[in-house]
Design a protein around this motif. Structure first.
Motif, short mmCIF file in Angstrom:
data_model
loop_
_atom_site.label_atom_id
_atom_site.label_comp_id
_atom_site.label_asym_id
_atom_site.label_seq_id
_atom_site.Cartn_x
_atom_site.Cartn_y
_atom_site.Cartn_z
N VAL A 81 36.77 43.69 47.20
CA VAL A 81 35.50 43.99 46.73
C VAL A 81 35.11 43.58 45.08
O VAL A 81 34.71 42.19 44.44
CB VAL A 81 34.81 45.03 46.95
N TYR A 82 36.47 43.66 44.24
CA TYR A 82 35.84 43.25 43.19
C TYR A 82 37.69 43.77 42.13
O TYR A 82 38.25 44.52 43.24
CB TYR A 82 34.66 44.74 42.05
N SER A 83 37.81 42.53 41.59
CA SER A 83 38.95 42.29 40.71
C SER A 83 38.93 41.77 39.30
O SER A 83 38.05 40.95 39.30
CB SER A 83 40.54 42.01 41.48
N GLY A 84 39.32 42.54 38.44
CA GLY A 84 38.72 41.63 36.92
C GLY A 84 39.17 43.20 35.90
O GLY A 84 39.93 44.02 36.04
N GLU A 85 38.95 42.17 34.57
CA GLU A 85 39.82 43.31 33.53
C GLU A 85 37.89 44.48 33.28
O GLU A 85 37.07 43.67 33.39
CB GLU A 85 39.44 42.47 32.61
N ALA A 86 38.21 45.33 31.85
CA ALA A 86 36.61 45.71 32.12
C ALA A 86 36.90 46.58 30.63
O ALA A 86 38.00 47.25 30.58
CB ALA A 86 36.69 46.92 33.69
N SER A 87 36.36 47.22 29.99
CA SER A 87 36.39 47.69 29.43
C SER A 87 35.84 49.66 29.14
O SER A 87 36.33 50.51 28.41
CB SER A 87 35.31 47.80 27.91
N MET A 88 35.25 49.63 30.50
CA MET A 88 34.91 50.94 30.60
C MET A 88 34.30 51.19 32.57
O MET A 88 34.15 50.03 33.03
CB MET A 88 33.88 51.42 29.91
#
Length: 134
Positions: free
Chosen positions: A15-22
């Motif tokens: 559903v979601y794949s990516g970079e995150a800070s939190m």
């Protein structure tokens, strides 16, 4: 700013794949805020929105129906029974589901599956929350 990889996966798809800070999620013991370099963790999740903070004030909200969150190294993986992005949600249908669940819970029929009705209400509220339609 440090980043981590986040994946939200259901049995059907990523559903979601990516970079995150939190990442902010609701575990069975309460809300969790996961930052890069968090200690390893595995926890069951409640039916609730998951918030993924990316660049600046950008945020992705996902309605998650149970499952688990694993934090390991610089990666957060959410294995969910179901997960929906705001654009995947039919707001009118979610509102009707909320009304049906509330009606069932208020009527208290003798054959009512209380837990099932409560979960249906929680799912509808999570969907409406991420679409800002509460």
């Amino acid at each position: 700013m440090s980043k981590m990889t986040v994946e939200v996966v259901t049995p059907e798809r990523v559903v979601y794949s990516g970079e995150a800070s939190m990442v902010i999620a609701r575990g069975v013991q309460g809300d969790l805020g996961i930052l890069p370099n968090h200690m390893p963790l595995v926890t069951p999740l409640k039916v609730a929105p998951v918030r993924i903070k990316t660049d600046g004030d950008q945020e992705t909200k996902i309605a998650v129906s149970g499952g688990f969150m694993e934090v390991h190294g610089e990666k957060v993986t959410i294995l969910a029974e179901t997960a929906e992005l705001p654009e995947d949600i039919d707001v009118d249908r979610a509102k009707r589901a909320k009304q049906r669940a509330e009606q069932r819970l208020n009527e208290r029929q003798p054959d009512l599956d209380q837990r099932r009705a409560e979960l249906a209400l929680q799912r509808a509220l999570a969907r409406l929350d991420i679409t800002n339609s509460l």
